[in-house]
Write a protein that holds these residues in place. Structure first.
Motif, PDB file in Angstrom:
ATOM      1  N   GLY A 283       0.824  -1.210   0.000  1.00 30.77           N
ATOM      2  CA  GLY A 283       0.000   0.000   0.000  1.00 30.77           C
ATOM      3  C   GLY A 283       0.859   1.261   0.000  1.00 30.77           C
ATOM      4  N   GLY A 284       0.184   2.388   0.193  1.00 32.11           N
ATOM      5  CA  GLY A 284       0.859   3.677   0.103  1.00 32.11           C
ATOM      6  C   GLY A 284       1.929   3.889   1.165  1.00 32.11           C
ATOM      7  N   THR A 285       1.683   3.401   2.359  1.00 37.51           N
ATOM      8  CA  THR A 285       2.650   3.618   3.442  1.00 37.51           C
ATOM      9  C   THR A 285       3.985   2.955   3.109  1.00 37.51           C
ATOM     10  OG1 THR A 285       0.878   3.745   5.062  1.00 37.51           O
ATOM     11  CG2 THR A 285       3.059   3.240   5.908  1.00 37.51           C
TER      12      THR A 285
ATOM     13  N   ASN B  73       5.770   4.870   0.313  1.00 35.80           N
ATOM     14  CA  ASN B  73       6.428   6.082   0.806  1.00 35.80           C
ATOM     15  C   ASN B  73       7.674   5.736   1.604  1.00 35.80           C
ATOM     16  OD1 ASN B  73       4.621   7.834  -0.327  1.00 35.80           O
ATOM     17  ND2 ASN B  73       3.326   7.979   1.496  1.00 35.80           N
TER      18      ASN B  73
ATOM     19  N   HIS C 143       0.342  12.895   4.357  1.00 31.33           N
ATOM     20  CA  HIS C 143      -0.306  11.753   5.014  1.00 31.33           C
ATOM     21  C   HIS C 143       0.451  11.358   6.291  1.00 31.33           C
ATOM     22  CE1 HIS C 143      -1.447   7.415   5.449  1.00 31.33           C
ATOM     23  NE2 HIS C 143      -2.626   7.926   5.165  1.00 31.33           N
TER      24      HIS C 143
ATOM     25  N   SER D 273       1.396   8.769   7.525  1.00 32.57           N
ATOM     26  CA  SER D 273       2.395   7.697   7.446  1.00 32.57           C
ATOM     27  C   SER D 273       3.810   8.244   7.284  1.00 32.57           C
ATOM     28  CB  SER D 273       2.079   6.760   6.276  1.00 32.57           C
ATOM     29  OG  SER D 273       2.134   7.452   5.044  1.00 32.57           O
TER      30      SER D 273
ATOM     31  N   GLY E  19      -1.383  15.054  -4.649  1.00 34.16           N
ATOM     32  CA  GLY E  19      -2.739  14.788  -4.165  1.00 34.16           C
ATOM     33  C   GLY E  19      -2.715  14.489  -2.682  1.00 34.16           C
ATOM     34  N   THR E  20      -2.949  15.541  -1.857  1.00 37.85           N
ATOM     35  CA  THR E  20      -2.945  15.302  -0.415  1.00 37.85           C
ATOM     36  C   THR E  20      -4.206  14.542  -0.006  1.00 37.85           C
ATOM     37  OG1 THR E  20      -4.025  17.421   0.028  1.00 37.85           O
ATOM     38  CG2 THR E  20      -1.613  17.396   0.097  1.00 37.85           C
ATOM     39  N   THR E  21      -4.098  13.891   1.140  1.00 42.39           N
ATOM     40  CA  THR E  21      -5.194  13.055   1.619  1.00 42.39           C
ATOM     41  C   THR E  21      -6.473  13.865   1.824  1.00 42.39           C
ATOM     42  OG1 THR E  21      -3.543  11.752   2.764  1.00 42.39           O
ATOM     43  CG2 THR E  21      -5.820  11.404   3.435  1.00 42.39           C
TER      44      THR E  21
ATOM     45  N   ASP F  27       4.444  11.259  -3.335  1.00 42.27           N
ATOM     46  CA  ASP F  27       3.356  10.439  -2.802  1.00 42.27           C
ATOM     47  C   ASP F  27       2.128  10.696  -3.672  1.00 42.27           C
ATOM     48  OD1 ASP F  27       1.320   9.193  -1.504  1.00 42.27           O
ATOM     49  OD2 ASP F  27       1.565  10.224   0.416  1.00 42.27           O
TER      50      ASP F  27
ATOM     51  N   ALA G 224      -0.600   8.635  -4.096  1.00 42.61           N
ATOM     52  CA  ALA G 224      -1.451   7.501  -3.722  1.00 42.61           C
ATOM     53  C   ALA G 224      -2.686   7.384  -4.616  1.00 42.61           C
ATOM     54  CB  ALA G 224      -1.860   7.637  -2.255  1.00 42.61           C
TER      55      ALA G 224
ATOM     56  N   SER H  80      -1.110   3.988  -4.997  1.00 36.79           N
ATOM     57  CA  SER H  80      -1.901   2.901  -4.398  1.00 36.79           C
ATOM     58  C   SER H  80      -2.622   2.114  -5.481  1.00 36.79           C
ATOM     59  CB  SER H  80      -2.926   3.458  -3.430  1.00 36.79           C
ATOM     60  OG  SER H  80      -2.293   3.884  -2.262  1.00 36.79           O
TER      61      SER H  80
ATOM     62  N   HIS I 291      -5.227  -0.218  -4.494  1.00 35.90           N
ATOM     63  CA  HIS I 291      -6.604  -0.451  -4.060  1.00 35.90           C
ATOM     64  C   HIS I 291      -7.456   0.809  -4.143  1.00 35.90           C
ATOM     65  CE1 HIS I 291      -4.263   0.860  -0.578  1.00 35.90           C
ATOM     66  NE2 HIS I 291      -5.377   1.358  -0.086  1.00 35.90           N
ATOM     67  N   LYS I 292      -6.839   1.936  -4.451  1.00 32.92           N
ATOM     68  CA  LYS I 292      -7.628   3.172  -4.466  1.00 32.92           C
ATOM     69  C   LYS I 292      -8.383   3.287  -5.790  1.00 32.92           C
ATOM     70  CE  LYS I 292      -5.507   5.769  -0.802  1.00 32.92           C
ATOM     71  NZ  LYS I 292      -4.268   5.214  -0.296  1.00 32.92           N
TER      72      LYS I 292
END
Ligand SMILES: Cc1ncc(COP(=O)(O)O)c(C=O)c1O
Length: 397
Positions: free
Chosen positions: A105-107, A110, A133, A135, A182-184, A212, A214, A241, A243-244
């Protein structure tokens, strides 16, 4: 004696079996109904990986570097390499110069980018905006790296003036910069070209930019006028990511970097006959299959269509909120719609993401106009709402 697994202990024969099934059925129906009100988190709920189910009968494991041999033969390294080549093209690097792997995943993506930055420049100062994010702060702490958290602008982009000032103060140190594509919370994209100018002006000797991306890493390649996001803009690594935007039942992602950098951290491991270049040892062999299958099934035009639809729904949401007197906005090329945090009752019914005085919805492919209409009705309604899907409110104090 078997441990207590709850209402139905596994392997307890007929009665236990029935209990087990009942418990699973209950959980499944809870999850189904939760999905009907999921508008706040960037996971596409529309996918069908059923043609891949036969692979779930095998202990797939992609341990090690996907670009090297492995003693563990039940792997999907070949498919993983195709996925990385595909993402290399999307992130604008020649696949022959790119290296990467499918992450959890994203974490992890990164973490990998920051780890490489640290390995290349061990005494670097790390910079990232306060809208980054959560993380990333954890990642730099794990790496025991020195860092400076840079202010953010009102719109969620990094504050370039503060970044310039901080880099100038530490211009004797290499700079590792974590740029948000793209910030969370606000979907803001840090301006890579501006960051490059700051680095050049400050005359730091060495620098490394990790992106990042994601969610937006799967949006910007498919829009007419994207903000800078790829290797052509001078980034050194990127995390996206899986799964996004594509959607997946198991979290996953990809991390990409330049092949030449990875040679610096590679180490051969005799036991599994692999090159140990990845963060995890054992890695999912199923995740690359899902990504490969999703990319193949959609094709470039399919993803472009998906992205167009999401952006149109986001614009629809902004207009409908505003028409009801609720101030909502979004960035260019972003599907994150920001609006004032609604009443606690709305949080009981809808999965929306809060932070401070704001909340957002993200118009993933499963988010329909009718869901948005209902949500806006609920936000505008005098409280309490007539129906409520959840129990306890997750409303943060
Ligand atoms: C911008 C951004 N980066 C990183 C992450 C972390 O991703 P994951 O939860 O897959 O580890 C997220 C998660 O939402 C995110 O929005």
């Amino acid at each position: 004696m078997a441990g207590n697994l709850g209402a139905g202990n596994l392997g307890d024969g007929e009665t236990g079996g029935a209990d087990t099934r009942a418990r699973l059925d209950r959980l499944l129906s809870q999850i189904r109904s939760a999905g009907e009100h999921q508008v706040g988190y960037p996971t596409n709920q529309r996918f069908d990986y059923s043609p891949l189910y036969p692979f779930l009968e095998y202990s797939l494991n992609n341990v090690g570097d996907p670009f090297h041999e492995s003693n563990y033969w039940e792997n999907t390294h070949e498919i993983e390499r195709d996925v990385i080549a595909h993402f290399a093209r999307l992130t604008r690097i020649d696949p022959d110069e790119a290296w990467g792997y499918v992450t959890s995943g994203g974490t992890e993506g990164n973490m990998y980018g920051l780890y490489l930055g640290r390995e290349l420049f061990p005494n670097a100062m790390f910079y990232f905006s306060e809208d980054t994010h959560y993380s990333v702060l954890k990642n730099v702490r794990v790496l025991n790296a020195r860092y400076i958290m840079i202010k953010r602008q009102e719109n969620g982009e990094i504050d370039y003036r503060d970044l310039r000032e901080m880099i100038n103060v530490h211009r004797d140190l290499p700079a590792v910069i974590m740029a948000n594509i793209g910030t969370t919370m606000r979907g803001a994209v840090d301006d890579i070209d501006h960051i490059q100018r700051i680095l050049q002006d400050s005359a730091v000797t060495s620098s490394y930019i990790h992106a990042d991306a994601a969610l937006s890493g799967m949006i910007l390649p498919f829009v007419a006028e994207p903000q800078s996001y790829g290797f052509d803009a001078g980034i050194d690594s990127i995390s996206v990511s899986g799964h996004k935007l594509l959607g997946a039942p198991l979290p996953c992602g990809v991390v990409l970097t330049r092949r030449s950098y990875v040679e610096r951290v590679s180490r051969a491991v005799e036991y599994v006959g692999v090159h140990d270049t990845t963060l995890s040892g054992s890695r999912s062999g199923f995740a690359p299959l899902m990504l490969w299958y999703a990319l193949a099934r959609y094709g470039e035009d399919g993803i472009r269509g998906l992205v167009e639809g999401m952006l149109e729904t986001a614009e629809y949401a902004v207009q409908q909120f505003n028409a009801r007197g609720i101030e909502a906005w979004r960035h260019r090329n972003s599907v994150t719609v920001v609006f004032p945090k609604p009443a606690p009752e709305v949080f009981r019914k809808w999965q929306i993401a809060p932070e401070g005085r704001e909340a957002h919805i993200i118009t993933m492919p499963h988010v329909t106009r009718s869901m948005i209409d209902q949500l806006i009705d609920d936000c505008a309604a005098p409280q309490p709402l007539e129906s409520s899907a959840g129990g306890e409110t997750p409303w943060p104090n």
